[in-house]
Each structure stands twice: as C-alpha cells, then as structure tokens.
Design a protein around this motif. Structure first.
Motif, PDB file in Angstrom:
ATOM      1  N   GLU A 176       0.833  -1.206   0.000  1.00 43.84           N
ATOM      2  CA  GLU A 176       0.000   0.000   0.000  1.00 43.84           C
ATOM      3  C   GLU A 176       0.870   1.259   0.000  1.00 43.84           C
ATOM      4  O   GLU A 176       0.558   2.249  -0.670  1.00 43.84           O
ATOM      5  CB  GLU A 176      -0.935   0.002   1.209  1.00 43.84           C
ATOM      6  CG  GLU A 176      -1.923  -1.171   1.261  1.00 43.84           C
ATOM      7  CD  GLU A 176      -1.295  -2.420   1.843  1.00 43.84           C
ATOM      8  OE1 GLU A 176      -1.961  -3.482   1.809  1.00 43.84           O
ATOM      9  OE2 GLU A 176      -0.145  -2.345   2.329  1.00 43.84           O
ATOM     10  N   GLN A 177       1.951   1.225   0.773  1.00 45.39           N
ATOM     11  CA  GLN A 177       2.856   2.372   0.800  1.00 45.39           C
ATOM     12  C   GLN A 177       3.564   2.533  -0.539  1.00 45.39           C
ATOM     13  O   GLN A 177       3.773   3.658  -1.010  1.00 45.39           O
ATOM     14  CB  GLN A 177       3.874   2.203   1.922  1.00 45.39           C
ATOM     15  CG  GLN A 177       3.283   2.223   3.321  1.00 45.39           C
ATOM     16  CD  GLN A 177       4.339   2.027   4.384  1.00 45.39           C
ATOM     17  OE1 GLN A 177       5.538   2.011   4.106  1.00 45.39           O
ATOM     18  NE2 GLN A 177       3.901   1.869   5.630  1.00 45.39           N
ATOM     19  N   LEU A 178       3.915   1.424  -1.147  1.00 45.60           N
ATOM     20  CA  LEU A 178       4.567   1.475  -2.453  1.00 45.60           C
ATOM     21  C   LEU A 178       3.636   2.076  -3.500  1.00 45.60           C
ATOM     22  O   LEU A 178       4.030   2.967  -4.271  1.00 45.60           O
ATOM     23  CB  LEU A 178       4.995   0.070  -2.866  1.00 45.60           C
ATOM     24  CG  LEU A 178       5.602  -0.090  -4.259  1.00 45.60           C
ATOM     25  CD1 LEU A 178       6.908   0.680  -4.369  1.00 45.60           C
ATOM     26  CD2 LEU A 178       5.822  -1.569  -4.587  1.00 45.60           C
ATOM     27  N   GLN A 179       2.408   1.624  -3.522  1.00 45.55           N
ATOM     28  CA  GLN A 179       1.453   2.110  -4.513  1.00 45.55           C
ATOM     29  C   GLN A 179       1.097   3.576  -4.289  1.00 45.55           C
ATOM     30  O   GLN A 179       0.751   4.291  -5.239  1.00 45.55           O
ATOM     31  CB  GLN A 179       0.187   1.250  -4.469  1.00 45.55           C
ATOM     32  CG  GLN A 179       0.424  -0.180  -4.944  1.00 45.55           C
ATOM     33  CD  GLN A 179      -0.769  -1.081  -4.708  1.00 45.55           C
ATOM     34  OE1 GLN A 179      -1.605  -0.821  -3.835  1.00 45.55           O
ATOM     35  NE2 GLN A 179      -0.868  -2.165  -5.473  1.00 45.55           N
ATOM     36  N   ALA A 180       1.202   4.044  -3.045  1.00 44.41           N
ATOM     37  CA  ALA A 180       0.857   5.427  -2.727  1.00 44.41           C
ATOM     38  C   ALA A 180       2.004   6.394  -2.998  1.00 44.41           C
ATOM     39  O   ALA A 180       1.815   7.607  -2.946  1.00 44.41           O
ATOM     40  CB  ALA A 180       0.429   5.538  -1.264  1.00 44.41           C
ATOM     41  N   ASN A 181       3.177   5.861  -3.282  1.00 47.28           N
ATOM     42  CA  ASN A 181       4.339   6.722  -3.499  1.00 47.28           C
ATOM     43  C   ASN A 181       4.516   6.987  -4.993  1.00 47.28           C
ATOM     44  O   ASN A 181       4.794   6.065  -5.761  1.00 47.28           O
ATOM     45  CB  ASN A 181       5.599   6.061  -2.935  1.00 47.28           C
ATOM     46  CG  ASN A 181       6.781   7.010  -2.883  1.00 47.28           C
ATOM     47  OD1 ASN A 181       7.141   7.616  -3.881  1.00 47.28           O
ATOM     48  ND2 ASN A 181       7.384   7.144  -1.706  1.00 47.28           N
ATOM     49  N   PRO A 182       4.358   8.230  -5.433  1.00 48.21           N
ATOM     50  CA  PRO A 182       4.419   8.515  -6.877  1.00 48.21           C
ATOM     51  C   PRO A 182       5.831   8.460  -7.453  1.00 48.21           C
ATOM     52  O   PRO A 182       5.996   8.421  -8.675  1.00 48.21           O
ATOM     53  CB  PRO A 182       3.859   9.935  -6.962  1.00 48.21           C
ATOM     54  CG  PRO A 182       4.188  10.553  -5.627  1.00 48.21           C
ATOM     55  CD  PRO A 182       4.100   9.437  -4.627  1.00 48.21           C
ATOM     56  N   THR A 183       6.842   8.426  -6.592  1.00 43.85           N
ATOM     57  CA  THR A 183       8.227   8.452  -7.076  1.00 43.85           C
ATOM     58  C   THR A 183       8.724   7.074  -7.466  1.00 43.85           C
ATOM     59  O   THR A 183       9.545   6.922  -8.375  1.00 43.85           O
ATOM     60  CB  THR A 183       9.155   9.044  -5.996  1.00 43.85           C
ATOM     61  OG1 THR A 183       8.669  10.332  -5.617  1.00 43.85           O
ATOM     62  CG2 THR A 183      10.577   9.181  -6.496  1.00 43.85           C
ATOM     63  N   VAL A 184       8.217   6.043  -6.782  1.00 40.91           N
ATOM     64  CA  VAL A 184       8.705   4.686  -6.984  1.00 40.91           C
ATOM     65  C   VAL A 184       7.775   3.929  -7.925  1.00 40.91           C
ATOM     66  O   VAL A 184       6.562   3.887  -7.714  1.00 40.91           O
ATOM     67  CB  VAL A 184       8.828   3.930  -5.646  1.00 40.91           C
ATOM     68  CG1 VAL A 184       9.431   2.547  -5.862  1.00 40.91           C
ATOM     69  CG2 VAL A 184       9.685   4.723  -4.666  1.00 40.91           C
ATOM     70  N   LYS A 185       8.343   3.329  -8.967  1.00 42.44           N
ATOM     71  CA  LYS A 185       7.563   2.559  -9.927  1.00 42.44           C
ATOM     72  C   LYS A 185       7.783   1.066  -9.693  1.00 42.44           C
ATOM     73  O   LYS A 185       8.929   0.614  -9.569  1.00 42.44           O
ATOM     74  CB  LYS A 185       7.965   2.908 -11.359  1.00 42.44           C
ATOM     75  CG  LYS A 185       7.634   4.315 -11.790  1.00 42.44           C
ATOM     76  CD  LYS A 185       7.673   4.457 -13.300  1.00 42.44           C
ATOM     77  CE  LYS A 185       9.022   4.132 -13.881  1.00 42.44           C
ATOM     78  NZ  LYS A 185       9.064   4.332 -15.359  1.00 42.44           N
TER      79      LYS A 185
END
Length: 301
Positions: free
Chosen positions: A200-209
């Motif tokens: 969830e944190q990964l998907q919410a972070n616009p910098t990390v693909k």
C-alpha cells in the motif's frame, strides 16, 4: 569486453573456469577506452561468494568495468578474513571524494532487526545520501532494497509469518521500462527473506515505480528517479546451489523451511538447477547499458 578486477582476487579463478572474460590492472592500462567504475558495498557475511555472484554478471557485457569493493567501517565482518578485506576492500572515507558510474548495495541477513538497530545504519544512510550526487545509478538488492525504500522513500517493511524462500514466477508490471527490455512475459527468480514491504505504501508513493512482481513473492523490481535508484527484493544473482546452502544452514539452526519450487519434486536430496540465469544476465546487462553507460558523463565534473 572484460571485467577488470584485482589480480589476486579469489573470484577470478571461479570466473575464468566459467569462461567469463576477466582482466587485471596490468592489461587494462593498455586499452585506451573509458571504463565504467562500479562500486560494490558488500554487506553479505560470505563476501567471497557474493563477489563471484556479482562479478559473473557484471563481466558478461560489451563494456569494460572497473570494480571497487567497499566495506563498512562501523561493523567488523566475522565470516571473511581480515587479510581478504584489507587486500581487496576500501572504506567510505577513502572513496567519498570520488565519482562512480554505478553502485551495488547488497543484502544482509539482518532483516528482522529494525533499520535503526543495525550497527552500521548511520554509515549506510550516509553512503546512500552520498550516492545521490556521486553515483549515476545505484542497484540495491534484497535487504539493501528494503533499506533504500525506507531511507529514500519512507516505505517500511514487516515480518512475514513464514520465510519467503524459493524460486517464484514473476510478471512484468511496466512493459515500457528499459531495465526489463528483452524479458519474457513471465520468468523465474529466487527469493530468500523474512520480511516484505507494505504494498500500500509502495502504490501510494508517486516516485517509486513497480516494474515486476510475483503473486507468491510480492513486489520484486522497483525503480525511482529515472533509474537512479533501482531496488530488487530477490536474488537473481544467486547460484543454483545457494538456496540449498541456506536451507542446510537453517536446518542446523533447527528450522526446516523448504524452499518452494526449487528442489526437483521438492526433494532436498536432489540437486536443483538454475532456471533464472538468462534473466539475471539480461537485467545486469540492461542496467549497465541503459542506466549507467548511457547516462553517466564521460568526465565527471
């Protein structure tokens, strides 16, 4: 083109037996080309095995690559001789004035510790901050990937109910990424870890693909800032026997955790085969070409 490594490095003999083209300093200075300078922060306990794993992949590209090995000054290795470390490794204080085209930060078997409890955490964060201005692209592996996601992007980890170990199918989440150019739609890769990141944190972070993932093993390959930071939660660099060696070490600790989809017929008495080698070579080749060679300046200012 070859990989340039110290003349007496033990991994050299292993690579030459496998027909990997290597050269030492004496021959390299006769070639009038600009080699890539790659720094490897080796946090694994059995450093010589990790050296062979990584050099095997870095040495199979059309580029000449100079390798420097980095050790932590704030942590003393108990599994590698001080002679080996003194001969082939340097510390951050000795290289922080330099620029590097690429860097690899390996995993470490300390994932159940909170990041701040790791005795070299402050030193590692200083190194990761330094890479922003002094390294063209940094590749982070397993715990090193989780450390980078936490430090750079505040993406945290959690302990898994059971160790994630084995060889798993992965699919491509971003077909446009150069790092995965030439990959099959689905491919195999090994994992060995007790923690995972919060999706969830990964998907919410616009910098990390998120570039590639597995239904069983979770997020696998991630990229940020146009490939300046690349995070890989598994171990494409592993030999065929590495998970078997880890399995036997776990058994000695009283832990019977069989790697999934790894031993033939799930029988640990049978020898496993390497089913991920081609994608390991492809990933490292793509990284060196598209994110290091194509992006790094010919002369660092």
């Amino acid at each position: 083109m070859p990989i340039k490594i110290p003349k007496l490095l033990p991994a050299r003999e292993i690579l030459e037996r496998e027909n990997i083209f290597v050269m030492d300093e004496d021959r390299a200075i006769t070639q009038d080309i600009r080699p890539l300078n790659i720094l490897i922060l080796n946090l694994m306990p059995e450093k010589e095995k990790t050296e062979a794993h990584l050099l095997r992949l870095l040495g199979n590209t059309p580029l000449q690559v100079n390798i420097s090995f980095l050790k932590t000054a704030s942590h003393e290795s108990k599994n590698t001789s001080s002679l080996h470390l003194d001969q082939f490794y340097t510390t951050f204080a000795e290289i922080k004035h330099r620029k590097f085209d690429g860097m690899i930060i390996t995993g470490a078997p300390i994932e159940l510790l909170a990041f701040e409890e790791v005795d070299y955490w402050k030193e590692l964060t200083n190194i990761m901050d330094w890479t922003k201005d002094n390294v063209t692209s940094t590749l982070h592996i397993c715990w090193g990937a989780q450390a980078a996601l936490y430090h750079h992007f505040n993406i945290t980890k959690y302990e898994l109910p059971k160790k994630c170990t084995g060889v798993f199918w992965h699919h491509i989440d971003d077909q446009s990424e150069k790092l995965l150019r030439g990959f099959d739609d689905v491919y195999l890769a090994p994992h060995s870890r007790n923690t995972d990141i919060f999706i969830e944190q990964l998907q919410a972070n616009p910098t990390v693909k998120l570039l590639s993932s597995s239904e069983e093993a979770g997020p696998f390959i991630m990229s940020a800032n146009n490939g300046k930071q690349i995070m890989i939660t598994g171990h494409l660099e592993y030999d065929a026997s590495t998970l078997a060696e880890e399995y036997r070490r776990d058994l000695e600790k009283g832990l019977n955790i069989l790697p999934l989809h790894y031993f033939p017929n799930d029988d640990p008495s049978k020898s496993p085969t390497n089913k991920w080698r081609s994608h390991a070579h492809l990933l490292f080749s793509n990284w060196l070409n598209y994110y290091v060679y194509q992006e790094t300046p010919f002369e660092w200012d």
